[in-house]
Enzyme design. Structure first.
Site, PDB file in Angstrom:
ATOM      1  N   ASP A 145      42.012   9.833  34.193  1.00  0.00           N
ATOM      2  CA  ASP A 145      42.872  11.882  34.126  1.00  0.00           C
ATOM      3  C   ASP A 145      42.565  12.659  32.550  1.00  0.00           C
ATOM      4  O   ASP A 145      42.124  11.706  31.171  1.00  0.00           O
ATOM      5  CB  ASP A 145      44.666  11.747  34.081  1.00  0.00           C
ATOM      6  CG  ASP A 145      44.915  12.942  34.947  1.00  0.00           C
ATOM      7  OD1 ASP A 145      43.729  13.804  35.072  1.00  0.00           O
ATOM      8  OD2 ASP A 145      45.989  12.900  34.531  1.00  0.00           O
TER       9      ASP A 145
ATOM     10  N   ASN B 238      42.067  15.902  46.344  1.00  0.00           N
ATOM     11  CA  ASN B 238      41.174  16.357  45.431  1.00  0.00           C
ATOM     12  C   ASN B 238      40.373  16.993  46.753  1.00  0.00           C
ATOM     13  O   ASN B 238      39.066  17.709  46.305  1.00  0.00           O
ATOM     14  CB  ASN B 238      40.217  14.964  44.895  1.00  0.00           C
ATOM     15  CG  ASN B 238      41.100  14.562  43.109  1.00  0.00           C
ATOM     16  OD1 ASN B 238      40.848  13.639  42.943  1.00  0.00           O
ATOM     17  ND2 ASN B 238      41.849  15.407  42.933  1.00  0.00           N
TER      18      ASN B 238
END
Length: 247
Positions: A21, A69
């Protein structure tokens, strides 16, 4: 003493999972776009893959692209798909030289044909490698995985191939995308976020969690070794008492 020097090679986790991340936030701090962050995150994958294999980790699972995503801007999604193909191609010589096998989990049917074909080529090429398995979670989410497993189990029970009384934890695990793989001993998440984001929710039941403020493009070998040292400082009881564990 470096973190690598502090690692007890006799207590290395068999399986490590990482939520990579912070690429976008790191890029923004550099005055760049999000794609620049993803491109720089590739070097961290390379370093961590090498570091994990070096100390004896058997499974390294990287959360590369979630089902959520797909909702990102098309430009970013397309750039990521191209980046996956390029990265896997560039890793191939190193993976073969270091005896590292590639595996993919997730709803891969949603990936572009070019991406699927290149991934499968690399999976086939490394199929006989045994030192470590690099697992890429692509188009993956736990909710997708769990619903998929439930549907498979329900279909087998309906057609008589599976006795309902035989459905237990092992049965369920065997219907997950990670069937045949050990559950992660350690989960690492970068960039300071404190959540697991729909990742390996069944498999993480007894995993140790390590959170760091370092964004993924800055996460290198020594950061990985630090997480391993922290993991080795913990007592894993799996519901037992300390006295039972130390007997």
């Amino acid at each position: 003493m470096t973190f690598l020097e502090q690692i007890d090679k006799n207590r290395v986790p068999e399986s490590v999972a990482i939520i990579m991340d912070g690429n976008g936030r790191w890029a923004k701090k550099q005055g760049k776009n999000r794609i620049f962050g993803h491109q720089n995150g590739v070097d961290s994958v390379d370093q961590v893959m090498e570091a994990a294999a070096q100390i004896g980790v058997k499974y390294l699972t990287l959360y590369a692209f979630s089902t959520e995503n797909w909702n990102r801007p098309a430009e970013e999604v397309n750039a990521l798909m191209d980046l996956f193909v390029e990265a896997v191609h560039n890793y191939m010589d190193k993976m073969m030289a270091n005896d590292i096998r590639l595996a993919v989990i997730g709803d891969v049917d949603r990936l572009p044909q070019k991406t699927r074909e290149n991934l499968q080529k690399s999976i086939d090429q490394t199929a006989n490698c045994k030192r470590m398995t690099l697992v890429l979670a692509l188009s993956y989410s736990s909710r997708w995985e769990i619903i998929r497993a439930v549907k498979q189990i329900a279909a087998e029970a309906k057609n008589g191939a599976l006795d309902v009384d035989a459905i237990d934890e092992n049965c369920f695990s065997n219907h997950l995308a990670t069937s045949g793989m050990p559950d992660p001993d350690l989960l690492i998440r970068t960039s300071g976020e404190l959540r697991i984001s729909n990742f390996l929710m069944w498999q993480l039941s007894y995993s140790e969690l390590f959170f760091t403020d370092v964004c993924w493009p800055e996460f290198k070998k020594e950061n990985f070794y630090e997480a391993i040292v922290d993991y080795q400082s913990r007592e894993r009881r799996f519901g037992k008492t300390s006295e039972q564990v130390t007997k």
